[in-house]
Design a protein around this motif. Structure first.
Motif, PDB file in Angstrom:
ATOM      1  N   ALA A 779       5.604   7.381 -10.267  1.00  0.00           N
ATOM      2  CA  ALA A 779       6.476   6.737  -9.267  1.00  0.00           C
ATOM      3  C   ALA A 779       5.629   6.152  -8.151  1.00  0.00           C
ATOM      4  O   ALA A 779       4.552   6.661  -7.818  1.00  0.00           O
ATOM      5  N   GLU A 780       6.152   5.079  -7.581  1.00  0.00           N
ATOM      6  CA  GLU A 780       5.495   4.453  -6.437  1.00  0.00           C
ATOM      7  C   GLU A 780       6.535   3.797  -5.536  1.00  0.00           C
ATOM      8  O   GLU A 780       7.643   3.449  -5.969  1.00  0.00           O
ATOM      9  N   PHE A 781       6.165   3.647  -4.278  1.00  0.00           N
ATOM     10  CA  PHE A 781       7.009   3.021  -3.274  1.00  0.00           C
ATOM     11  C   PHE A 781       6.266   1.800  -2.738  1.00  0.00           C
ATOM     12  O   PHE A 781       5.048   1.808  -2.591  1.00  0.00           O
ATOM     13  N   SER A 782       7.019   0.733  -2.434  1.00  0.00           N
ATOM     14  CA  SER A 782       6.396  -0.469  -1.871  1.00  0.00           C
ATOM     15  C   SER A 782       7.329  -1.090  -0.849  1.00  0.00           C
ATOM     16  O   SER A 782       8.555  -0.919  -0.897  1.00  0.00           O
ATOM     17  N   CYS A 783       6.736  -1.820   0.080  1.00  0.00           N
ATOM     18  CA  CYS A 783       7.531  -2.565   1.054  1.00  0.00           C
ATOM     19  C   CYS A 783       6.742  -3.775   1.525  1.00  0.00           C
ATOM     20  O   CYS A 783       5.505  -3.779   1.508  1.00  0.00           O
ATOM     21  N   ASN A 784       7.463  -4.812   1.919  1.00  0.00           N
ATOM     22  CA  ASN A 784       6.892  -6.017   2.517  1.00  0.00           C
ATOM     23  C   ASN A 784       7.653  -6.318   3.799  1.00  0.00           C
ATOM     24  O   ASN A 784       8.886  -6.186   3.844  1.00  0.00           O
ATOM     25  N   TRP A 785       6.938  -6.716   4.820  1.00  0.00           N
ATOM     26  CA  TRP A 785       7.584  -7.226   6.031  1.00  0.00           C
ATOM     27  C   TRP A 785       6.836  -8.469   6.463  1.00  0.00           C
ATOM     28  O   TRP A 785       5.600  -8.514   6.416  1.00  0.00           O
ATOM     29  N   LEU A 786       7.591  -9.489   6.864  1.00  0.00           N
ATOM     30  CA  LEU A 786       6.942 -10.711   7.316  1.00  0.00           C
ATOM     31  C   LEU A 786       7.728 -11.344   8.448  1.00  0.00           C
ATOM     32  O   LEU A 786       8.948 -11.215   8.529  1.00  0.00           O
ATOM     33  N   TYR A 787       6.973 -11.986   9.305  1.00  0.00           N
ATOM     34  CA  TYR A 787       7.557 -12.743  10.417  1.00  0.00           C
ATOM     35  C   TYR A 787       6.882 -14.098  10.467  1.00  0.00           C
ATOM     36  O   TYR A 787       5.667 -14.219  10.286  1.00  0.00           O
ATOM     37  N   ALA A 788       7.680 -15.146  10.716  1.00  0.00           N
ATOM     38  CA  ALA A 788       7.133 -16.494  10.875  1.00  0.00           C
ATOM     39  C   ALA A 788       7.938 -17.226  11.931  1.00  0.00           C
ATOM     40  O   ALA A 788       9.174 -17.123  11.975  1.00  0.00           O
ATOM     41  N   SER A 789       7.238 -17.946  12.796  1.00  0.00           N
ATOM     42  CA  SER A 789       7.929 -18.779  13.770  1.00  0.00           C
ATOM     43  C   SER A 789       8.825 -19.774  13.051  1.00  0.00           C
ATOM     44  O   SER A 789       8.524 -20.214  11.930  1.00  0.00           O
ATOM     45  N   GLY A 790       9.914 -20.154  13.695  1.00  0.00           N
ATOM     46  CA  GLY A 790      10.808 -21.126  13.094  1.00  0.00           C
ATOM     47  C   GLY A 790      10.142 -22.473  12.924  1.00  0.00           C
ATOM     48  O   GLY A 790       9.304 -22.882  13.728  1.00  0.00           O
ATOM     49  N   ASN A 791      10.520 -23.172  11.873  1.00  0.00           N
ATOM     50  CA  ASN A 791       9.951 -24.501  11.650  1.00  0.00           C
ATOM     51  C   ASN A 791      10.829 -25.560  12.316  1.00  0.00           C
ATOM     52  O   ASN A 791      12.032 -25.362  12.506  1.00  0.00           O
ATOM     53  N   PRO A 792      10.252 -26.701  12.685  1.00  0.00           N
ATOM     54  CA  PRO A 792      11.015 -27.730  13.396  1.00  0.00           C
ATOM     55  C   PRO A 792      11.864 -28.574  12.453  1.00  0.00           C
ATOM     56  O   PRO A 792      11.501 -28.792  11.292  1.00  0.00           O
TER      57      PRO A 792
END
Length: 894
Positions: A779-792
């Motif tokens: 068994a394994e656990f994974s996660c992703n988190w990302l943030y990006a400024s809004g595009n114009p």
């Protein structure tokens, strides 16, 4: 007797003292020997021999130096006569001189010299070993495997076909071979002559092993270019949408890479756009990488063997795009046993079959994938429309088919045939009719989107010699896209807008590449290619005032399609490249190359020289690298930058539209902190020229009656930024965190009053974090988190009412600035659990997860639509596509 007792005591005392001084003397001699001991072959002597037998010379030297020289008489040539004269020379130097021309050598054993036969004496001083690195269980070649002689500080990387060639000194050498997801192999080699050596690596024991205990002894070859070998062995571990592993989403988690709006995949690399990426599928260009508008990629993860993303310092072997290269190589199929995998998830179902045609000589690989959501989409949309007093429903599905045939013609030649076809079809037809105050109102909304890729290729790879390898590829690749949008409102008057976008591109190509390794210091790649491009673009927009149609008639897609009638545009592209990776010493290497490109159109011809240079200076755990590349791109992609969904339209260079070009500069550094901790920092700077765009506030018609290429804006671009990455790549806890600060702008004389404006993929800040924890062996656990400024995006400054020639009231949007609104920032958390089990009948994997775990309503797109209640007015509508989505999937490999 009594009087003699003192004398006896004296005698005993003297005897004891005698023994003491004797032991002390011996000890001093031994101790002095320890400190003054001379290595036997370093004892110096004078010696002269004239026509003496070799055996007599050895006896003489042994007596003169007091060093025991042991040998078997059978080893000594009886007819060998020695003439030698040495004055104050080391014994070893004398022996080497008299052994010159024989197969004898000496070795030190304790304090004596032993004469033995030199098994490497008749070998060349340098030996070349060459062959393929392969998967032990399936027999498939492994591209980009690392091979390293640790003691020689010399290594290489296998090429795209798993072929390697190394030239090293003869003798006993130890070779380390490693590949992501495979157990490291250590080979002790006796190198006497040039040899062919196939190396087989064992996959990790479980279905998706993520635990890597130690790679310290294996020297990983650091890349000269700004590139990353994506960890395909972890692609199934990462949290995914719908339980569907995706190489494009994996690439989007790397530094300097972003995507468009939520759900729109593609790669926007270091301030560039999606069309500026060269996406190669087994060496064949792919023009569109997305299913479901980019929610999924067209690349089936079951088939991917390796994926390399090049973001800067692009080598000369790659050409035709400005920003990056994603080089995806697929497996060839198991040539040792039949195998397969079946999987089903919340979004799609897949089936993969593979096996040998002739054992260890030829193999096949077939995989199909299709969405399973279309019945749910139809029933749900029909229910929602009925709830709103509307008739109709939406339907959507995609599929793709992969087939590969691999034939080993001989030990030196291999033939591979490859086929891919994929298609997406979205259809929405909704109508609402109501009666109020005696007036019947009808609202109609029709959307039909149809797009897909198809490619076929034949490749002949040949080992021409121990240092020369070639690939000849013939291929055909095409992309077809067509969208039809029709919005209609009828009451007393009729209002409607209809548009059709058509983009068709077909390539027929031939390409030759050669890898030449003349010596350990040079790795030369050269080759060329010829491509015949055929385009069929088209855009047509209509409304109730258009003279071509009767506004009373309800339009169909076929009605509008007949109004395009654009002739095909055909052009020819020629490319030649050469590059040399030069190792100047163990701490510095560079790559110098040149790509030459010529485009011939019906009315013009364009020629470009594209020099490439990159370097890497490294110590044991610290490095600095950089590069500069001149890039050229013949193809252009027009995309809607305004209020609607992005609409892609591929067009060629013409007499009025020159090829795009760019200078790319990069400089970076990195530190290996050991125990799997790596830090990278890299800056980039890009200058673009001849980039294209749609006109402000709308699109131009592309059809046979318009001179469309003379009205397309052409301008310049600038992008720059810096990236930071900290990674833990070994152990039970694997993680990667990166931050990118960047700026990307464009300037067109005919847009935005000639002023610079932010590019639509300009995201100033990006932070990404991924984590994989191995809970136990299953068994394994994974996660992703990302943030990006809004595009114009571009929105109208105001709406001005006017009356057209039919005295119909209309609102005209007025644009005064391009990309004048920045959308809210984008952020998202994905989590997932994977469970693995081994059974006698196969291996299974069970996945559960959450996409967008905290239900962030990220903006998907903004549209300008007529107000339903007041059709003379417009309004902005913002939509979010993907809320929190649970996922579940199951796969069984056998």
């Amino acid at each position: 007797m009594v009087e003699f007792l003192p004398l006896l005591h004296v005698k005993k005392y003297l005897a004891r003292m005698k023994r003491f001084f004797f032991i002390l003397f011996i000890t001093m001699l031994a101790t002095n020997g320890l400190y003054s001991q001379v290595i036997p072959d370093e004892i110096r002597t004078d010696y002269t021999a004239v026509n003496k037998s070799l055996q007599d010379v050895l006896w003489d030297l042994s007596q003169k130096t007091k060093v025991n020289i042991a040998f078997s008489p059978q080893l000594i040539p009886a007819d060998s006569l020695i003439n030698v004269s040495a004055r104050n020379k080391a014994l070893g130097s004398i022996l080497n001189k008299i052994f010159d021309g024989t197969d004898l050598e000496y070795t030190i054993v304790g304090n004596q010299l032993v004469i033995k036969r030199n098994e490497f004496v008749y070998s060349e001083s340098e030996i070349t070993i060459h062959g393929f690195v392969k998967d032990e269980s399936s027999g498939e070649s492994l591209p980009y495997a690392n091979l390293y002689f640790n003691e020689l500080d010399l290594g290489t990387e296998s090429n795209e076909d798993g072929f390697y060639s190394l030239t090293v000194p003869n003798g006993n050498q130890r070779l380390y071979v490693s590949y992501l997801g495979y157990k490291r192999e250590i080979l002790d080699l006796k190198l006497k002559q040039d040899s062919t050596l196939s190396i087989y690596l064992k996959p990790e024991a479980v279905l998706n092993e993520v635990l890597i205990l130690d790679e310290n002894i294996t020297q990983i070859q650091r890349e000269l270019s700004s590139s990353e070998n994506l960890r395909i062995n972890q692609i199934r571990s990462l949290a995914t949408l719908g339980g569907e592993p995706d190489v494009i989403r994996m690439a989007q988690m790397t530094a300097g890479v972003s995507s468009g709006a939520d759900g729109l995949g593609g790669l926007n690399v270091r301030g560039g756009s999606a069309d500026q990426n060269l996406i190669l599928f087994d060496g064949v260009p792919v023009y569109n990488t997305g299913h479901a508008l980019g929610v999924f990629s067209v690349f089936n993860s079951n088939l991917i063997q390796s994926a390399k993303l090049v973001k800067g310092a692009i080598p000369a072997r790659y050409g035709g795009r400005l920003s990056s290269v994603l080089d995806i190589r697929t497996r060839t199929g198991n040539n040792r046993k039949r195998a397969g995998e079946i999987s089903i998830g919340a979004m799609a179902a897949k089936l993969t079959l593979e096996g040998p045609i002739q054992l260890e000589k030829s193999s096949y690989l077939i995989s199909v994938r299709r969405t399973v959501l279309d019945p749910w989409i139809k029933n749900l949309t029909e229910y929602l429309n009925d709830f709103q007093d509307k008739d109709g429903f939406a339907s959507y599905y995609f599929y793709d088919i992969n087939a590969k045939l691999n034939l080993e013609l001989s030990n030196s030649h291999q033939l591979t045939a490859n086929f891919y076809q994929g298609r997406d079809l979205f259809d929405n037809n909704v109508e609402r009719t109501s009666t109020l105050d005696g007036f019947t109102t009808m609202e109609l909304n029709q959307d039909n989107w149809d797009w897909g890729n198809r490619l076929a290729s034949i490749n002949l790879s040949s080992k021409l010699s121990k240092r020369l390898f070639s690939n000849i590829t013939l291929y055909q690749t095409e992309f077809n896209f067509q969208s039809f949008d029709h919005q209609r409102f009828e009451e007393q008057d009729t209002f409607f807008q209809a548009a059709i976008y058509q983009s068709k591109i077909n390539d027929l190509g031939a390409r030759l590449t050669m890898d030449y390794m003349p010596n350990p210091k040079n790795y030369i790649k050269l080759g060329g290619g010829l491509i015949r491009h055929t385009f069929n673009p088209g855009i047509k927009t209509l409304n109730e005032g258009s003279p071509e149609i009767d506004p009373v008639d309800i339009l169909s897609k076929e009605d509008v399609e007949t109004l395009i009638n654009e002739d095909e545009i055909s052009n020819t592209e020629f490319e030649f490249f050469v590059e040399d990776e030069i190792i100047l010493n163990s701490n510095f290497k560079c790559n110098i190359g040149l790509n030459v490109n010529q485009i011939s159109t019906a009315s013009s011809s364009y020629f470009s020289w594209q020099p490439r240079l990159s370097f890497l200076a490294e110590a044991e755990d610290f490095w600095v690298k950089g590069g500069v590349s001149r890039m050229n791109q013949y193809l252009h992609l027009l995309s809607s930058t305004g209020l609607g969904l992005p609409t892609d339209l591929w067009i060629p260079s013409t007499q009025n539209i020159e090829p795009e070009s760019a200078w790319i500069l990069s400089l970076g550094t990195g530190v290996d902190f050991q125990k799997g901790f790596l830090f990278n920092m890299e800056g980039f700077y890009k200058l673009y020229d001849n980039v294209v765009s749609f006109n402000e506030g709308g699109v131009i018609p592309i059809n046979s009656t318009s001179e469309w290429d003379s009205t397309i804006p052409v301008g310049k671009g600038l992008a720059y930024g810096i990236e930071f990455t900290l990674e833990k790549a070994l152990g039970q806890n694997l993680w990667n965190i990166n931050y990118t600060w960047s700026s990307s702008n464009r300037t067109f004389n005919s847009l935005n009053n000639g002023n610079q404006f932010p590019f639509r993929f300009d995201r100033r800040h990006q932070v990404k974090f991924s984590f994989i924890r191995k809970l136990n062996e299953n068994a394994e656990f994974s996660c992703n988190w990302l943030y990006a400024s809004g595009n114009p995006i571009t929105v109208p400054f105001e709406l001005v009412e006017f009356r057209d020639e039919n005295d119909v009231s209309r609102l005209l949007p007025i644009y005064i600035e391009k990309n004048n609104l920045t959308l809210p920032g984008y952020h998202r958390l994905d989590i997932g659990f994977n469970f693995y089990n081994d059974y006698s009948f196969g291996k299974q994997r069970f996945t559960i997860g959450l996409y967008n775990a905290y239900n962030r309503k990220n903006p998907f797109y903004i549209q300008l639509r007529r107000n339903v209640d007041r059709p003379e007015r417009f309004e902005f509508e913002q939509s979010s596509l993907l809320p929190i989505l649970p996922s579940i999937s199951y796969s069984l490999s056998f």
